[in-house]
Enzyme design. Structure first.
Site, PDB file in Angstrom:
ATOM      1  N   GLU A 114       7.578 -22.075  23.885  1.00  0.00           N
ATOM      2  CA  GLU A 114       8.374 -20.870  23.632  1.00  0.00           C
ATOM      3  C   GLU A 114       8.577 -20.121  24.935  1.00  0.00           C
ATOM      4  O   GLU A 114       7.710 -20.122  25.801  1.00  0.00           O
ATOM      5  CB  GLU A 114       7.623 -19.949  22.672  1.00  0.00           C
ATOM      6  CG  GLU A 114       7.383 -20.541  21.319  1.00  0.00           C
ATOM      7  CD  GLU A 114       6.589 -19.576  20.434  1.00  0.00           C
ATOM      8  OE1 GLU A 114       7.220 -18.770  19.756  1.00  0.00           O
ATOM      9  OE2 GLU A 114       5.354 -19.617  20.465  1.00  0.00           O
ATOM     10  N   ASP A 136       3.049 -23.702   5.555  1.00  0.00           N
ATOM     11  CA  ASP A 136       3.188 -23.878   6.997  1.00  0.00           C
ATOM     12  C   ASP A 136       4.680 -23.925   7.243  1.00  0.00           C
ATOM     13  O   ASP A 136       5.353 -24.871   6.840  1.00  0.00           O
ATOM     14  CB  ASP A 136       2.537 -25.202   7.429  1.00  0.00           C
ATOM     15  CG  ASP A 136       2.588 -25.365   8.943  1.00  0.00           C
ATOM     16  OD1 ASP A 136       3.657 -25.119   9.529  1.00  0.00           O
ATOM     17  OD2 ASP A 136       1.561 -25.728   9.530  1.00  0.00           O
ATOM     18  N   HIS A 137       5.212 -22.901   7.873  1.00  0.00           N
ATOM     19  CA  HIS A 137       6.669 -22.783   7.889  1.00  0.00           C
ATOM     20  C   HIS A 137       7.354 -23.918   8.671  1.00  0.00           C
ATOM     21  O   HIS A 137       8.555 -24.110   8.552  1.00  0.00           O
ATOM     22  CB  HIS A 137       7.117 -21.401   8.380  1.00  0.00           C
ATOM     23  CG  HIS A 137       7.107 -21.218   9.865  1.00  0.00           C
ATOM     24  ND1 HIS A 137       6.011 -20.797  10.561  1.00  0.00           N
ATOM     25  CD2 HIS A 137       8.074 -21.401  10.794  1.00  0.00           C
ATOM     26  CE1 HIS A 137       6.313 -20.717  11.844  1.00  0.00           C
ATOM     27  NE2 HIS A 137       7.553 -21.086  12.025  1.00  0.00           N
ATOM     28  N   HIS A 146       1.019 -26.128  12.760  1.00  0.00           N
ATOM     29  CA  HIS A 146       2.368 -26.640  13.039  1.00  0.00           C
ATOM     30  C   HIS A 146       2.354 -27.990  13.766  1.00  0.00           C
ATOM     31  O   HIS A 146       3.048 -28.930  13.390  1.00  0.00           O
ATOM     32  CB  HIS A 146       3.157 -25.643  13.887  1.00  0.00           C
ATOM     33  CG  HIS A 146       3.189 -24.260  13.308  1.00  0.00           C
ATOM     34  ND1 HIS A 146       3.184 -24.027  11.961  1.00  0.00           N
ATOM     35  CD2 HIS A 146       3.227 -23.032  13.893  1.00  0.00           C
ATOM     36  CE1 HIS A 146       3.215 -22.711  11.735  1.00  0.00           C
ATOM     37  NE2 HIS A 146       3.228 -22.096  12.900  1.00  0.00           N
ATOM     38  N   LYS A 200      11.368 -26.600   8.032  1.00  0.00           N
ATOM     39  CA  LYS A 200      12.475 -26.896   8.958  1.00  0.00           C
ATOM     40  C   LYS A 200      13.115 -28.231   8.581  1.00  0.00           C
ATOM     41  O   LYS A 200      12.410 -29.220   8.380  1.00  0.00           O
ATOM     42  CB  LYS A 200      11.960 -26.944  10.405  1.00  0.00           C
ATOM     43  CG  LYS A 200      11.421 -25.603  10.910  1.00  0.00           C
ATOM     44  CD  LYS A 200      10.986 -25.715  12.363  1.00  0.00           C
ATOM     45  CE  LYS A 200      10.179 -24.517  12.817  1.00  0.00           C
ATOM     46  NZ  LYS A 200      10.933 -23.304  13.084  1.00  0.00           N
ATOM     47  N   LYS A 222      -0.186 -18.529   6.744  1.00  0.00           N
ATOM     48  CA  LYS A 222      -1.170 -18.861   7.765  1.00  0.00           C
ATOM     49  C   LYS A 222      -1.564 -17.596   8.502  1.00  0.00           C
ATOM     50  O   LYS A 222      -0.775 -16.652   8.457  1.00  0.00           O
ATOM     51  CB  LYS A 222      -0.617 -19.940   8.687  1.00  0.00           C
ATOM     52  CG  LYS A 222       0.151 -19.430   9.911  1.00  0.00           C
ATOM     53  CD  LYS A 222       0.495 -20.526  10.843  1.00  0.00           C
ATOM     54  CE  LYS A 222      -0.130 -20.393  12.195  1.00  0.00           C
ATOM     55  NZ  LYS A 222       0.353 -19.314  13.033  1.00  0.00           N
ATOM     56  N   ARG A 258       0.831  -1.215   0.000  1.00  0.00           N
ATOM     57  CA  ARG A 258       0.000   0.000   0.000  1.00  0.00           C
ATOM     58  C   ARG A 258       0.858   1.255   0.000  1.00  0.00           C
ATOM     59  O   ARG A 258       0.439   2.296  -0.478  1.00  0.00           O
ATOM     60  CB  ARG A 258      -0.849   0.029   1.269  1.00  0.00           C
ATOM     61  CG  ARG A 258      -2.009  -0.925   1.217  1.00  0.00           C
ATOM     62  CD  ARG A 258      -2.676  -0.915   2.580  1.00  0.00           C
ATOM     63  NE  ARG A 258      -3.341  -2.185   2.802  1.00  0.00           N
ATOM     64  CZ  ARG A 258      -4.583  -2.436   2.403  1.00  0.00           C
ATOM     65  NH1 ARG A 258      -5.271  -1.522   1.766  1.00  0.00           N
ATOM     66  NH2 ARG A 258      -5.125  -3.611   2.636  1.00  0.00           N
ATOM     67  N   ASP A 274      -3.459 -20.823  16.934  1.00  0.00           N
ATOM     68  CA  ASP A 274      -2.195 -20.315  16.402  1.00  0.00           C
ATOM     69  C   ASP A 274      -1.220 -21.450  16.071  1.00  0.00           C
ATOM     70  O   ASP A 274      -0.434 -21.333  15.136  1.00  0.00           O
ATOM     71  CB  ASP A 274      -1.578 -19.374  17.459  1.00  0.00           C
ATOM     72  CG  ASP A 274      -0.353 -18.625  16.952  1.00  0.00           C
ATOM     73  OD1 ASP A 274      -0.405 -18.142  15.804  1.00  0.00           O
ATOM     74  OD2 ASP A 274       0.640 -18.525  17.687  1.00  0.00           O
TER      75      ASP A 274
HETATM   76  C1  BG6 Z   1       3.848 -18.795  14.240  1.00  0.00           C
HETATM   77  C2  BG6 Z   1       2.952 -18.384  15.367  1.00  0.00           C
HETATM   78  O1  BG6 Z   1       3.117 -19.426  13.220  1.00  0.00           O
HETATM   79  O2  BG6 Z   1       4.836 -19.701  14.731  1.00  0.00           O
HETATM   80  C3  BG6 Z   1       3.761 -17.727  16.470  1.00  0.00           C
HETATM   81  O3  BG6 Z   1       1.972 -17.472  14.883  1.00  0.00           O
HETATM   82  C4  BG6 Z   1       4.870 -18.648  16.923  1.00  0.00           C
HETATM   83  O4  BG6 Z   1       2.923 -17.388  17.576  1.00  0.00           O
HETATM   84  C5  BG6 Z   1       5.675 -19.142  15.728  1.00  0.00           C
HETATM   85  O5  BG6 Z   1       5.693 -17.929  17.798  1.00  0.00           O
HETATM   86  C6  BG6 Z   1       6.647 -20.214  16.153  1.00  0.00           C
HETATM   87  O6  BG6 Z   1       7.494 -20.502  15.084  1.00  0.00           O
HETATM   88  P1  BG6 Z   1       8.965 -21.033  15.352  1.00  0.00           P
HETATM   89  O7  BG6 Z   1       9.498 -21.337  14.001  1.00  0.00           O
HETATM   90  O8  BG6 Z   1       9.681 -19.911  16.056  1.00  0.00           O
HETATM   91  O9  BG6 Z   1       8.816 -22.227  16.229  1.00  0.00           O
END
Ligand code: BG6
Length: 502
Positions: free
Chosen positions: A225, A186-187, A249, A191, A157, A51, A244
């Protein structure tokens, strides 16, 4: 530089939401790393769309500064130049047709300049509410049409916030593009340690024969975390820990751990097996939610000598918020392999340690042999897949303590990525972007998988919404979650394995 196996197709990446954090921290560094390893072709370009009104030159200067900051001291200046020359920007409202007309023109110019066929992939690093509208505008302007090259769409996501919204989004997108053009990211699947689960299980013959209910007592999956919600209170308070982390994940980790061997590594062969696990997870009745699901919210506490605030006093969090920052579930996978082997999963913020791991806990050996010795409790065997912060695999077993009497100690056999393969510089997005550029959707979510995941957690969300928690905050920052989480396993005669345990 690693050996060049294959290069991505000649293509252009278009990032919507290009001025955001994800682009700066993950996407551009990942593209840089791919280029550094020779995975990007010369016929490649990136267009940022946002934007904000920037000129391409201003955007290039920003990218150069961001990359220099994130790559750090070993930054390759020539590569940055290569990169910056291929990076352009166009600003405008995502609802405005003009934005897409300008984009189309810019893409045509870049195609000519860098000799790129009309292969485009769109990365929607935008709020989910814009996924369908942006896709629609792109399609209306002809950018979704595959007749002169491929067109792919990556969606970040969260993909929906419950079953109904995920279904609606899938439905809307299906009306615009083909499922094979859709890449739901989905990141966690980016990994290395997560990808290695399949290789570990199916590339070695020694584990698979014991990977079932005959040998395994239960499975624990923890994604803990130390961080709190940081600056994301606004989003997080509408989501909560369950939404979340779990349908995305954590379910990736569950399905990769539990799935049957696929017939091939073709995208749909792998995803079919993952989907079968999602369908085999027993739905939660309201009664199950009360017994097999635990929620928590962090209060004040201390982590590494630092006093930390309660969730309810974090920025953009309402003072009476009932959103959970911790969730634990006991899952039952109702199939031949996993009957009566519970999968306990938990995730939380502000916990005692950063710990993402999968623990495969094996059954105890029979006692008979050691009846007349001092060994009262036999050490049980477990395989621990460490996802982060350590990356590796540990096999835990018992060994005789040297000496004249028969006594047993617990020992570990460790494989550590760093020791064996050295440091690999990765943001976790390299493989996913590369796969999209080569048309491999194996590590992306299919529509049915996303819906099956929401289907599992929806009854829990419904009960939690209908019966607000009365004891929040119920764990101190720097703890392993609320007491009920320990009770979830204790009731079954089991215990969470925490990284802080001796
Ligand atoms: C994200 C969540 O998808 O993944 C976050 O929205 C979370 O809340 C994060 O902290 C964790 O990712 P990673 O790779 O740090 O374990």
């Amino acid at each position: 530089m690693s050996e060049i196996h294959k290069q991505a197709d000649a293509c252009t990446m278009i990032i919507f939401g290009a001025t955001g954090d994800l682009t700066k921290r993950k996407l551009f560094p990942a593209l840089y790393n791919l280029a550094k390893q020779g995975f990007l072709p010369d016929s490649f370009a990136v267009v940022g769309v946002g934007r904000q009104e920037f000129t391409s030159e201003e955007f290039q200067r920003k990218i150069e500064a961001d990359l220099t900051q994130f790559i750090g001291k070993d930054v390759d200046k020539d590569l940055i130049k290569w990169f910056v020359a291929r990076t352009h920007y166009t600003g405008g409202d995502f609802a405005d047709k003009k934005t897409f007309k300008n984009l189309q023109k810019l893409l045509k110019d870049l195609d000519k300049q860098f000799d790129i066929p009309e292969n485009y992939f769109f990365y929607l690093a935008t709020p989910p509410s814009l996924f369908a509208p942006v896709t629609e505008q792109a399609c209306e302007s002809g950018l979704g049409d595959e007749k002169d090259g491929w067109r792919r769409f990556i969606y970040e996501k969260p993909f929906g916030h419950d079953l109904e919204s995920a279904k609606n989004l899938n439905y809307e997108l299906a009306g615009l593009v083909k499922e094979t053009q859709i890449y739901r990211i989905d990141h966690y699947l980016g990994k290395e340690t997560v990808q290695n689960i399949l290789v570990f299980r199916f590339g070695n013959s020694i584990f698979e024969p014991i990977w079932n209910r005959n040998y395994i007592d239960h499975v624990q999956i923890t994604v803990a975390e130390k961080l709190g919600v940081e600056q994301r209170g606004g989003y997080y308070d509408t989501a909560g820990a369950l939404r979340d982390m779990i349908p995305n994940h954590i379910f990736q980790l569950v399905t990769l751990t539990a799935m049957e061997p696929p017939v091939s590594f073709e995208a749909d062969a792998v995803r079919d097996e993952q989907a079968k696990i999602l369908h085999a997870i027993q739905p939660f009745t309201p009664e199950d939610v009360l017994h097999n699901a635990v929620r928590g919210q962090y209060g004040e506490g201390v982590i590494t000598d630092k006093k930390l605030p309660a969730y309810r006093t974090e920025e953009n969090v309402p003072p009476a918020s009932n959103t959970e920052t911790f969730a634990a579930l006991k899952l039952s996978i109702d199939n031949w392999r996993w009957a009566n082997v519970p999968f306990y999963v938990r995730t939380g913020k502000r916990m005692a340690g950063k710990q993402s791991e999968i623990i495969i806990q094996f059954k105890k050996a029979p006692f008979m042999l050691f009846r007349d010795t001092t060994i009262e409790k036999l050490t049980t065997n477990r395989i621990v897949v460490h996802i982060q912060p350590d990356e590796g695999i540990t096999l835990h077993f018992g060994a005789k303590i040297p000496g004249p009497i028969v006594d047993m100690g617990a020992v570990d056999m460790d494989f550590n990525y760093l020791d064996h393969f050295g440091e690999t510089i990765s943001t976790g997005y390299e493989r996913l972007l590369f796969d999209c550029m080569t048309g491999d959707a194996t590590l992306f979510q299919r529509a049915d998988m996303v819906e099956a995941s929401w289907q599992i957690v929806s009854p829990i969300l419904d009960v939690w919404k209908a019966i607000p928690a009365r004891n929040f905050p119920n764990y101190e920052s720097g703890n392993w979650g609320p007491d009920e989480s320990d009770a979830l396993l204790r009731n079954d005669g089991r215990k969470w394995k925490n990284s802080t345990d001796k």
